[in-house]
Design a protein around this motif. Structure first.
Motif, PDB file in Angstrom:
ATOM      1  N   THR A  47     -15.896  24.018  43.498  1.00 13.25           N
ATOM      2  CA  THR A  47     -14.600  24.628  43.757  1.00 13.25           C
ATOM      3  C   THR A  47     -14.591  25.976  43.057  1.00 13.25           C
ATOM      4  O   THR A  47     -14.873  26.058  41.868  1.00 13.25           O
ATOM      5  CB  THR A  47     -13.428  23.767  43.218  1.00 13.25           C
ATOM      6  OG1 THR A  47     -13.259  24.009  41.834  1.00 13.25           O
ATOM      7  CG2 THR A  47     -13.682  22.304  43.447  1.00 13.25           C
ATOM      8  N   ALA A  48     -14.307  27.030  43.822  1.00  5.56           N
ATOM      9  CA  ALA A  48     -14.270  28.373  43.247  1.00  5.56           C
ATOM     10  C   ALA A  48     -13.518  29.303  44.180  1.00  5.56           C
ATOM     11  O   ALA A  48     -13.922  29.460  45.334  1.00  5.56           O
ATOM     12  CB  ALA A  48     -15.682  28.908  43.013  1.00  5.56           C
ATOM     13  N   PRO A  49     -12.425  29.905  43.731  1.00  6.03           N
ATOM     14  CA  PRO A  49     -11.737  30.872  44.578  1.00  6.03           C
ATOM     15  C   PRO A  49     -12.688  31.997  44.982  1.00  6.03           C
ATOM     16  O   PRO A  49     -13.394  32.550  44.149  1.00  6.03           O
ATOM     17  CB  PRO A  49     -10.622  31.401  43.666  1.00  6.03           C
ATOM     18  CG  PRO A  49     -10.420  30.328  42.643  1.00  6.03           C
ATOM     19  CD  PRO A  49     -11.765  29.724  42.424  1.00  6.03           C
ATOM     20  N   GLY A  50     -12.696  32.320  46.262  1.00  2.00           N
ATOM     21  CA  GLY A  50     -13.545  33.401  46.737  1.00  2.00           C
ATOM     22  C   GLY A  50     -14.852  32.933  47.332  1.00  2.00           C
ATOM     23  O   GLY A  50     -15.399  33.577  48.225  1.00  2.00           O
ATOM     24  N   ALA A 116     -18.033  20.512  35.282  1.00  2.00           N
ATOM     25  CA  ALA A 116     -18.583  21.565  34.432  1.00  2.00           C
ATOM     26  C   ALA A 116     -18.099  22.895  34.979  1.00  2.00           C
ATOM     27  O   ALA A 116     -18.073  23.108  36.193  1.00  2.00           O
ATOM     28  CB  ALA A 116     -20.111  21.511  34.424  1.00  2.00           C
ATOM     29  N   GLU A 117     -17.700  23.802  34.119  1.00  2.00           N
ATOM     30  CA  GLU A 117     -17.046  25.035  34.546  1.00  2.00           C
ATOM     31  C   GLU A 117     -18.041  26.135  34.900  1.00  2.00           C
ATOM     32  O   GLU A 117     -19.063  26.308  34.239  1.00  2.00           O
ATOM     33  CB  GLU A 117     -16.094  25.528  33.453  1.00  2.00           C
ATOM     34  CG  GLU A 117     -14.917  24.587  33.213  1.00  2.00           C
ATOM     35  CD  GLU A 117     -13.934  25.152  32.218  1.00  2.00           C
ATOM     36  OE1 GLU A 117     -14.227  26.213  31.623  1.00  2.00           O
ATOM     37  OE2 GLU A 117     -12.860  24.540  32.035  1.00  2.00           O
ATOM     38  N   GLY A 118     -17.707  26.883  35.964  1.00  2.00           N
ATOM     39  CA  GLY A 118     -18.475  28.047  36.373  1.00  2.00           C
ATOM     40  C   GLY A 118     -19.345  27.804  37.586  1.00  2.00           C
ATOM     41  O   GLY A 118     -19.933  26.730  37.738  1.00  2.00           O
ATOM     42  N   LEU A 173     -18.691  33.271  39.137  1.00  2.00           N
ATOM     43  CA  LEU A 173     -17.296  32.932  39.415  1.00  2.00           C
ATOM     44  C   LEU A 173     -16.805  32.034  38.283  1.00  2.00           C
ATOM     45  O   LEU A 173     -16.994  30.817  38.296  1.00  2.00           O
ATOM     46  CB  LEU A 173     -17.185  32.220  40.773  1.00  2.00           C
ATOM     47  CG  LEU A 173     -17.748  33.006  41.958  1.00  2.00           C
ATOM     48  CD1 LEU A 173     -17.788  32.134  43.206  1.00  2.00           C
ATOM     49  CD2 LEU A 173     -16.937  34.263  42.217  1.00  2.00           C
ATOM     50  N   SER A 174     -16.187  32.649  37.286  1.00  2.00           N
ATOM     51  CA  SER A 174     -15.790  31.901  36.094  1.00  2.00           C
ATOM     52  C   SER A 174     -14.661  30.918  36.365  1.00  2.00           C
ATOM     53  O   SER A 174     -14.477  29.951  35.616  1.00  2.00           O
ATOM     54  CB  SER A 174     -15.374  32.869  34.988  1.00  2.00           C
ATOM     55  OG  SER A 174     -14.280  33.671  35.403  1.00  2.00           O
ATOM     56  N   PRO A 303     -29.404  22.438  35.700  1.00  2.00           N
ATOM     57  CA  PRO A 303     -28.247  23.346  35.728  1.00  2.00           C
ATOM     58  C   PRO A 303     -27.175  22.941  34.725  1.00  2.00           C
ATOM     59  O   PRO A 303     -27.017  21.768  34.398  1.00  2.00           O
ATOM     60  CB  PRO A 303     -27.731  23.201  37.163  1.00  2.00           C
ATOM     61  CG  PRO A 303     -28.151  21.820  37.565  1.00  2.00           C
ATOM     62  CD  PRO A 303     -29.485  21.600  36.910  1.00  2.00           C
ATOM     63  N   LYS A 304     -26.426  23.929  34.256  1.00  2.00           N
ATOM     64  CA  LYS A 304     -25.292  23.672  33.375  1.00  2.00           C
ATOM     65  C   LYS A 304     -24.032  23.349  34.172  1.00  2.00           C
ATOM     66  O   LYS A 304     -23.186  22.580  33.734  1.00  2.00           O
ATOM     67  CB  LYS A 304     -25.033  24.887  32.481  1.00  2.00           C
ATOM     68  CG  LYS A 304     -26.162  25.217  31.523  1.00  2.00           C
ATOM     69  CD  LYS A 304     -26.343  24.132  30.477  1.00  2.00           C
ATOM     70  CE  LYS A 304     -27.396  24.528  29.458  1.00  2.00           C
ATOM     71  NZ  LYS A 304     -27.654  23.454  28.480  1.00  2.00           N
ATOM     72  N   ALA A 305     -23.881  23.980  35.338  1.00  2.00           N
ATOM     73  CA  ALA A 305     -22.672  23.783  36.144  1.00  2.00           C
ATOM     74  C   ALA A 305     -23.035  23.851  37.622  1.00  2.00           C
ATOM     75  O   ALA A 305     -23.824  23.035  38.098  1.00  2.00           O
ATOM     76  CB  ALA A 305     -21.611  24.801  35.762  1.00  2.00           C
ATOM     77  N   GLY A 306     -22.477  24.817  38.361  1.00  2.00           N
ATOM     78  CA  GLY A 306     -22.724  24.895  39.801  1.00  2.00           C
ATOM     79  C   GLY A 306     -23.390  26.195  40.198  1.00  2.00           C
ATOM     80  O   GLY A 306     -23.122  27.253  39.609  1.00  2.00           O
ATOM     81  N   LEU A 307     -24.277  26.129  41.196  1.00  2.00           N
ATOM     82  CA  LEU A 307     -24.957  27.315  41.717  1.00  2.00           C
ATOM     83  C   LEU A 307     -24.979  27.258  43.229  1.00  2.00           C
ATOM     84  O   LEU A 307     -24.957  26.174  43.829  1.00  2.00           O
ATOM     85  CB  LEU A 307     -26.399  27.412  41.206  1.00  2.00           C
ATOM     86  CG  LEU A 307     -26.628  27.405  39.698  1.00  2.00           C
ATOM     87  CD1 LEU A 307     -26.979  26.002  39.230  1.00  2.00           C
ATOM     88  CD2 LEU A 307     -27.744  28.375  39.313  1.00  2.00           C
ATOM     89  N   LEU A 308     -25.056  28.442  43.847  1.00  2.00           N
ATOM     90  CA  LEU A 308     -25.253  28.548  45.285  1.00  2.00           C
ATOM     91  C   LEU A 308     -26.366  29.546  45.541  1.00  2.00           C
ATOM     92  O   LEU A 308     -26.269  30.713  45.135  1.00  2.00           O
ATOM     93  CB  LEU A 308     -23.977  29.012  45.989  1.00  2.00           C
ATOM     94  CG  LEU A 308     -24.140  29.357  47.477  1.00  2.00           C
ATOM     95  CD1 LEU A 308     -24.469  28.116  48.295  1.00  2.00           C
ATOM     96  CD2 LEU A 308     -22.890  30.037  48.027  1.00  2.00           C
TER      97      LEU A 308
END
Length: 437
Positions: A47-50, A116-118, A173-174, A303-308
């Motif tokens: 989930t990330a705005p943008g 996890a954030e980010g 995307l923080s 990974p620490k959080a999310g990547l694309l």
């Protein structure tokens, strides 16, 4: 008001919660035995705005060529619409509003789920970087936090990235997060039940009659075995159905002041019966989930959080102590077969960035379907049929759904209640079905 929700995926359960929190009497009808049992079961969890607007839909352009020709033509026409840019901006504001609502629910309901954030968008080449940088101004104008990073700066965000793989740069995307969408859906369901929401699992809606009130004809349709199969290759969905309202045998008829269709890919038959031309098609995507390898000598192995990965259109998410890969969007309903080439591509992407991070002996594979509108935007608002509302097509099954769910549900309940939108509520004009009329 008495409100019926058709579908108990992430869109359905968030809509049910918001309606109940607004003081309405809510019943949810779901053909499976639990919430988040289909398209929300094992999605990417990003989930990330943008992300949804600027880069997350890049691969969907190919669907116009390989999917249904009529839908491809509608997609081409939608891409030439003079209002498309304005609608994209409204989608950005909706995604920001949804992010804020998600955070509010996390605090208010003290939600504890794997997260996890980010979110870091990986750019392999100059062309991708230029395309992304061109859209950063739009994101900044809308209030989305998106920071362009060099390859070295990407390593500071995700120190486990394989430095042998060429990386031109990235965008961080923080405001985003990687999380367990299914866990979140179950927590929202429990919160909705505490507000009095009734769930009717293993129940199929056979017919919907618009009107004041609207009428639902539904039927209890349990599977042959209570161990209902999921689209995991190794294990079924063991979650209890938790039906809060005993179901009688045979077809039943109930009336409601409003009915909200949140059935995702399962909404097509209902829309056809209502003679609604929504320019929808069905797509499916894949995910692979496996435990994260734990090595004391390599604390940053995964990974620490999310990547694309923008070029490959594959996401890599940290889900607790597991890794989830998602991507490989294709037209049509998911079935029991898996596309080996797509799965191999996802494994290669993981090996590029985090070699050896996944325990491949405990892999679970999944397919999920979602409705997709020709312009890639959601269908949110009145259907044009009295008493019937839509909360559909929130994007591809690999990336979207969750990012818009909390905000879309909040906006929709204001519309159903007939209240004037507050100053914080985003303008969703142009995101309803009237754009296809």
């Amino acid at each position: 008001m008495r409100i019926a929700i058709i579908g108990a995926g992430i869109a359905g359960v968030t809509t049910a919660y918001e309606c109940a929190a607004d003081g309405h009497q809510v019943t949810v009808f779901e053909r499976r035995g639990s919430v988040a049992a289909e398209g929300s079961f094992a999605n990417a969890g990003l989930t990330a705005p943008g992300l949804s607007l600027a880069w997350g839909r890049t691969s969907l352009a190919d669907l116009a060529r390989v999917g249904n020709l009529a839908w491809g033509w509608r997609r081409w026409r939608a891409g030439r619409s003079k209002e498309l840019a304005e609608r994209h901006e409204r989608l950005l504001h909706l995604s920001l509003y949804s992010h804020a609502r998600l955070q509010e629910l996390q605090r208010k309901l003290q939600m504890d789920y794997e997260r996890a954030e980010g979110v870091l968008v990986l750019l392999r080449g100059e062309r991708e970087q230029q395309a992304v940088l061109a859209s950063l101004a739009l994101l900044e104008h809308a209030g989305v936090s998106a920071q362009a990073l060099s390859a070295e700066q990407c390593l500071s965000v995700e120190p486990g990235l394989n430095q042998a793989t060429r990386l031109h740069g990235g965008v961080y995307l923080s405001q985003g997060e990687a999380g367990n969408c299914r866990q979140f859906s179950h927590l929202i369901r429990l919160a909705a039940q505490r507000l009095g929401v009734q769930f009717r699992f293993h129940t199929t809606v056979r017919k919907l009659k618009p009107g004041t009130p609207a009428t639902l004809i539904h039927e209890y349709t349990p599977p042959d075995s209570l161990a209902e199969p999921s689209r995991l290759s190794e294990a079924g969905d063991s979650a209890d159905g938790g039906d809060t309202k005993p179901a009688a045998l045979g077809r039943m008829e109930d009336s409601f002041d409003a009915v909200v269709i949140c059935a995702g890919a399962g909404a097509a038959s209902l829309l056809r019966a209502l003679k609604l031309k929504a320019a929808l098609t069905t797509v499916h995507g894949y995910s692979i989930t496996a435990p994260l390898r734990q090595l004391e000598a390599f604390p940053d192995l995964g990974p620490k959080a999310g990547l694309l990965d923008l070029r490959e259109q594959v996401s890599i998410s940290r889900i607790g102590q597991r890794i989830r890969l998602a991507g490989g969007i294709q037209p049509g309903q998911a079935d029991e077969r898996f596309d080996d080439a797509r799965l191999a591509q996802m494994h290669r992407t993981l090996d590029d960035w985090f070699p050896g991070a996944m325990l491949s002996t405990q892999v679970q594979r999944w397919q999920g379907s979602q409705a997709l509108a020709a312009d890639g935007l959601p269908l949110l608002g009145a259907s044009g049929r009295e008493g019937v509302w839509l909360n559909l097509a929130q994007g591809s099954p690999s990336l979207l759904g969750w990012p818009l769910a909390c905000g879309a549900a909040k906006v929709l309940v204001e519309q159903i209640s007939g209240r004037k939108a507050s100053s914080e509520t985003p303008d969703t004009v142009g995101l309803d079905i009237s754009r296809f009329s």
